[in-house]
Design a protein around this motif. Sequence first.
Motif, PDB file in Angstrom:
ATOM      1  N   GLN A  16      -3.065  -6.245  40.548  1.00  0.00           N
ATOM      2  CA  GLN A  16      -4.473  -6.342  40.922  1.00  0.00           C
ATOM      3  C   GLN A  16      -5.167  -5.113  40.360  1.00  0.00           C
ATOM      4  OE1 GLN A  16      -6.125  -8.754  42.291  1.00  0.00           O
ATOM      5  NE2 GLN A  16      -4.405 -10.006  42.957  1.00  0.00           N
ATOM      6  N   GLN A  87     -10.408 -14.449  39.792  1.00  0.00           N
ATOM      7  CA  GLN A  87      -9.391 -15.074  40.630  1.00  0.00           C
ATOM      8  C   GLN A  87      -9.814 -16.468  41.087  1.00  0.00           C
ATOM      9  OE1 GLN A  87      -6.324 -13.945  41.244  1.00  0.00           O
ATOM     10  NE2 GLN A  87      -6.669 -12.098  40.079  1.00  0.00           N
ATOM     11  N   TYR A 122     -10.004  -7.803  50.594  1.00  0.00           N
ATOM     12  CA  TYR A 122      -9.591  -8.893  49.715  1.00  0.00           C
ATOM     13  C   TYR A 122      -8.216  -8.598  49.103  1.00  0.00           C
ATOM     14  CZ  TYR A 122      -9.304 -11.168  45.141  1.00  0.00           C
ATOM     15  OH  TYR A 122      -8.860 -11.820  44.029  1.00  0.00           O
ATOM     16  N   GLN A 126      -4.639 -10.517  49.482  1.00  0.00           N
ATOM     17  CA  GLN A 126      -3.842 -10.921  48.319  1.00  0.00           C
ATOM     18  C   GLN A 126      -2.387 -10.475  48.470  1.00  0.00           C
ATOM     19  OE1 GLN A 126      -5.726 -13.194  47.172  1.00  0.00           O
ATOM     20  NE2 GLN A 126      -5.767 -12.612  45.039  1.00  0.00           N
ATOM     21  N   ARG A 127      -2.176  -9.243  48.920  1.00  0.00           N
ATOM     22  CA  ARG A 127      -0.801  -8.755  49.119  1.00  0.00           C
ATOM     23  C   ARG A 127      -0.079  -9.590  50.182  1.00  0.00           C
ATOM     24  NH1 ARG A 127      -3.418  -3.943  47.577  1.00  0.00           N
ATOM     25  NH2 ARG A 127      -4.216  -3.456  49.639  1.00  0.00           N
ATOM     26  N   ASN A 129      -0.778 -12.679  51.011  1.00  0.00           N
ATOM     27  CA  ASN A 129      -0.520 -13.990  50.406  1.00  0.00           C
ATOM     28  C   ASN A 129       0.703 -13.950  49.500  1.00  0.00           C
ATOM     29  OD1 ASN A 129      -2.752 -15.061  51.669  1.00  0.00           O
ATOM     30  ND2 ASN A 129      -4.068 -14.960  49.876  1.00  0.00           N
TER      31      ASN A 129
END
Length: 191
Positions: A16, A87, A122, A126-127, A129
């Motif tokens: 990221q 994304q 956000y 993401q981490r 997920n």
Amino acid sequence: MTRAQKIIDRMALEKQISVEEIPKIDLYVDQVIQLFDTGFSEMKRNPDEKILTKTMINNYAKGKLFYPVSNKKYSRNHVMLISLIYQMKSSLSINDVKRVLAGINDKAAQKELDLSSFYESYLEVQRYNGELFKENLEQQVNKVQADSTAFGDDREEIEKVLLIASLVHMSNLYRRAAELLVDEMAGGKES
């Protein structure tokens, strides 16, 4: 090493562009592109793939997916918004992305939202997920392997096809759920 682990290792899930990696000075479009190329290079499917191009950024600007730039320079906030667009555009239409980010754009342009804090949240999602994905992929691989034992010589190919079909199905389910939420945002409905 398991099949799931081999896939995970090649996916570069942890890649990221962090807030710290975004320069505190405004950037020209070529510098933004270079930042994305550096940040997401491991995610390319093939070496010729472009992560981000001038045309893409210009189309995002023309489509008002982020608030206007000043003197052809992109602020840190613009870079964070472009990362969100990057994304989202793989699963949502450009119009849906615009709809989703409209309120964030307005608040960021008016300095009513600390976009850095939002972007950090956000990235944390993401981490999280990524960890869920790792667990789920292992479960899907195990299920496919268990369901393909009767195919003998064709087992390896059958496993790959079943796994691909399973991953595509999961992707479609998540995309459809996201679209329902976008539609709610557009219509003012609550879920």
